[in-house]
Design an enzyme around this catalytic site. Structure first.
Site, PDB file in Angstrom:
ATOM      1  N   HIS A  98       0.976  -1.196   0.072  1.00 37.46           N
ATOM      2  CA  HIS A  98       0.041   0.058  -0.043  1.00 37.46           C
ATOM      3  C   HIS A  98       0.999   1.324  -0.108  1.00 37.46           C
ATOM      4  O   HIS A  98       1.995   1.244   0.688  1.00 37.46           O
ATOM      5  CB  HIS A  98      -0.995   0.131   1.158  1.00 37.46           C
ATOM      6  CG  HIS A  98      -1.794  -1.250   1.408  1.00 37.46           C
ATOM      7  ND1 HIS A  98      -2.547  -1.803   0.523  1.00 37.46           N
ATOM      8  CD2 HIS A  98      -1.672  -1.920   2.447  1.00 37.46           C
ATOM      9  CE1 HIS A  98      -3.187  -2.573   0.979  1.00 37.46           C
ATOM     10  NE2 HIS A  98      -2.800  -3.050   2.228  1.00 37.46           N
ATOM     11  N   GLU A 115      -1.796   0.175   8.428  1.00 39.45           N
ATOM     12  CA  GLU A 115      -2.802  -0.935   9.042  1.00 39.45           C
ATOM     13  C   GLU A 115      -1.953  -1.779  10.139  1.00 39.45           C
ATOM     14  O   GLU A 115      -0.801  -1.956  10.212  1.00 39.45           O
ATOM     15  CB  GLU A 115      -3.145  -1.678   7.956  1.00 39.45           C
ATOM     16  CG  GLU A 115      -2.168  -2.911   7.173  1.00 39.45           C
ATOM     17  CD  GLU A 115      -2.729  -3.360   5.873  1.00 39.45           C
ATOM     18  OE1 GLU A 115      -3.900  -2.743   5.426  1.00 39.45           O
ATOM     19  OE2 GLU A 115      -2.445  -4.628   5.552  1.00 39.45           O
ATOM     20  N   HIS A 173       3.431  -7.238   1.864  1.00 35.80           N
ATOM     21  CA  HIS A 173       2.942  -8.242   2.809  1.00 35.80           C
ATOM     22  C   HIS A 173       1.895  -9.109   2.179  1.00 35.80           C
ATOM     23  O   HIS A 173       1.410  -8.847   0.818  1.00 35.80           O
ATOM     24  CB  HIS A 173       2.346  -7.312   4.009  1.00 35.80           C
ATOM     25  CG  HIS A 173       0.932  -6.615   3.531  1.00 35.80           C
ATOM     26  ND1 HIS A 173       1.286  -5.310   3.092  1.00 35.80           N
ATOM     27  CD2 HIS A 173      -0.150  -6.665   3.300  1.00 35.80           C
ATOM     28  CE1 HIS A 173       0.217  -4.607   2.671  1.00 35.80           C
ATOM     29  NE2 HIS A 173      -0.693  -5.557   2.838  1.00 35.80           N
ATOM     30  N   ARG A 193      -0.965  -4.868  -6.072  1.00 40.12           N
ATOM     31  CA  ARG A 193      -0.749  -6.292  -6.483  1.00 40.12           C
ATOM     32  C   ARG A 193       0.708  -6.563  -7.002  1.00 40.12           C
ATOM     33  O   ARG A 193       0.867  -6.202  -8.108  1.00 40.12           O
ATOM     34  CB  ARG A 193      -1.668  -7.183  -6.799  1.00 40.12           C
ATOM     35  CG  ARG A 193      -3.073  -7.312  -6.333  1.00 40.12           C
ATOM     36  CD  ARG A 193      -3.891  -8.459  -6.873  1.00 40.12           C
ATOM     37  NE  ARG A 193      -5.281  -8.283  -6.387  1.00 40.12           N
ATOM     38  CZ  ARG A 193      -6.397  -7.610  -7.091  1.00 40.12           C
ATOM     39  NH1 ARG A 193      -5.914  -7.375  -8.362  1.00 40.12           N
ATOM     40  NH2 ARG A 193      -7.486  -7.376  -6.790  1.00 40.12           N
TER      41      ARG A 193
END
Length: 320
Positions: A98, A115, A173, A193
Site C-alpha cells: 500500500h 494498518e 505483505h 498487487r
C-alpha cells in the site's frame, strides 16, 4: 447522542472463506465472504446503523451531519479516518503493498494505507508475508515475478492466535491461508498487487497486477524483526487491558472483560468497540445498555462521557 451498532458491508474476494457467516453471524449473502467492513465510511463499503434514531442510515451520512461525533482531533475533515474490518483468509492473499498518504493522494485521490492486524484465530501451519528477507531491486523483483520465484525473496512468519502485526505503508505483505484477522487501517482501499499466484477470477481472468506502481512505493530493504514481544498487560477488578498498537492514525487496545470495566469517551475522539468473542452491553448514564455479541461493532460518539461495559467478552477498543 447515542452508541450506534453497525452493520457491515461484505466482500467476496476469491481467497475468502465462510467463517464470518458461520461463526460470527454475518448475514451477508456472499460466497466466499472474505471481508466484512465493520466500521467504514469508505464509498466502496459503507457501514449502516442498526439501532436507535439513526437506524437505516449509513455511518457516513450520520457523521456528515454530526462531525462533532468524530471528536476535535478529526472533525474538520468530517470523515472517519479509519476503517475496521474482519478478514477470513481461507487461501493466501496476494503479495501486495500500500502507498503512503502523499503518493496515494496524488495518484489515487485517496488516503494511503497503514494498518495493523490482530490475529483472531490461525491454523497450526498458518503464516504471513512481511517484507523482504534481503535487499532487492525493481529489476530483481520483476524477474522473480516472471519466473515465479518471488517466494525466495520474502520474509515468511508463522502466526498464532493473539499475534499482532503493525504494517506501515510501503511494507510488502500478504496474509496467509488459515488466518482470521481483525484489521485496523486508514480509511483507504488502495492496494497494489505484486504477485497473485497466477490465479483467475470467477470469469476466468487473471487479476490485475500493479507492479510499476508497487515498486515506486515499497520499502526494498530487509524487513525489521517482527517477532512477538511480551505485551504489558494491566489487570483490574473485572478486566485486563493492553495497548496493542499506537501510531499517528489510531490506537488499539485489547480488553478481556470478565465482569465489567469503565472508560470515558472525551470530546477529543470517537471510540469503536469490536467484539471478538463473548457478549455483553455498554451502559451510558440514564440510557438503556447497548447490547453486543461476538462479531458486533459499536461506534461511540466523541463526548458521550462515561461508559460501563458489562458481560464477559474479548474486545478491541479503537480511537484516534
Amino acid at each position: 447522542m447515542e452508541i450506534m451498532k453497525l452493520l457491515p458491508t461484505g466482500k467476496d474476494y476469491l481467497w475468502g472463506g465462510t467463517r464470518l457467516r458461520e461463526e460470527y453471524g454475518k448475514k451477508i449473502n456472499l460466497d466466499p465472504l472474505a471481508e466484512t467492513w465493520e466500521c467504514s465510511v469508505h464509498p466502496e463499503g459503507l457501514s449502516v446503523v442498526a439501532n436507535g434514531r439513526y437506524v437505516g442510515k449509513t455511518l457516513a451520512e450520520v457523521l456528515h451531519k454530526h462531525p462533532e461525533f468524530l471528536g476535535s482531533k478529526v472533525d474538520n475533515s468530517k470523515k472517519l479516518p479509519i476503517l475496521v474490518k474482519f478478514i477470513d483468509a481461507k487461501k493466501d492473499l496476494s503479495v501486495q503493498v500500500h502507498p503512503d498518504d502523499e503518493y496515494a493522494r496524488e495518484h489515487e485521490y485517496q488516503n494511503g494505507k497503514t494498518e495493523m492486524w490482530y490475529v483472531v484465530d490461525a491454523d497450526d501451519d498458518a503464516s504471513l508475508i512481511y517484507g523482504f528477507a534481503h535487499t532487492v531491486t525493481a529489476e530483481l523483483l520483476r524477474d522473480a515475478v516472471a519466473e515465479g520465484t518471488l517466494d525466495k525473496r520474502l520474509q515468511k512468519i508463522k502466526v498464532h492466535k493473539g499475534d499482532l502485526y503493525y504494517v506501515p505503508a510501503g511494507t510488502v505483505h500478504g496474509i496467509g491461508a488459515g488466518t482470521l484477522v481483525a484489521e485496523i487501517q486508514e480509511s483507504s482501499n488502495v492496494t497494489y498487487r505484486v504477485y497473485d499466484y497466477g490465479r483467475v477470477d470467477k470469469n476466468g481472468n487473471k487479476r490485475e497486477l500493479h507492479f510499476d506502481k508497487a515498486v515506486e512505493v515499497m520499502n526494498m530493504g530487509v524487513a525489521p524483526d517482527v517477532g512477538q514481544k511480551p505485551k504489558l498487560v494491566h489487570y483490574y477488578p473485572g478486566c485486563s487491558r493492553e495497548i496493542l498498537c499506537r501510531c499517528k492514525y489510531f490506537e488499539t487496545e485489547r480488553i478481556q472483560v470478565k465482569q465489567g470495566f469503565s472508560f470515558s469517551v472525551m470530546e477529543t475522539s470517537f471510540q469503536v468497540l469490536l467484539c471478538l468473542s463473548g457478549d455483553g452491553g455498554v451502559e451510558v448514564e440514564h440510557r438503556r445498555p447497548t447490547r453486543f455479541s461476538k462479531g458486533d461493532c459499536l461506534f461511540i460518539p466523541a463526548g458521550i462521557g462515561r461508559c460501563h461495559v458489562i458481560g464477559e467478552a474479548e474486545l478491541l477498543k479503537i480511537r484516534c
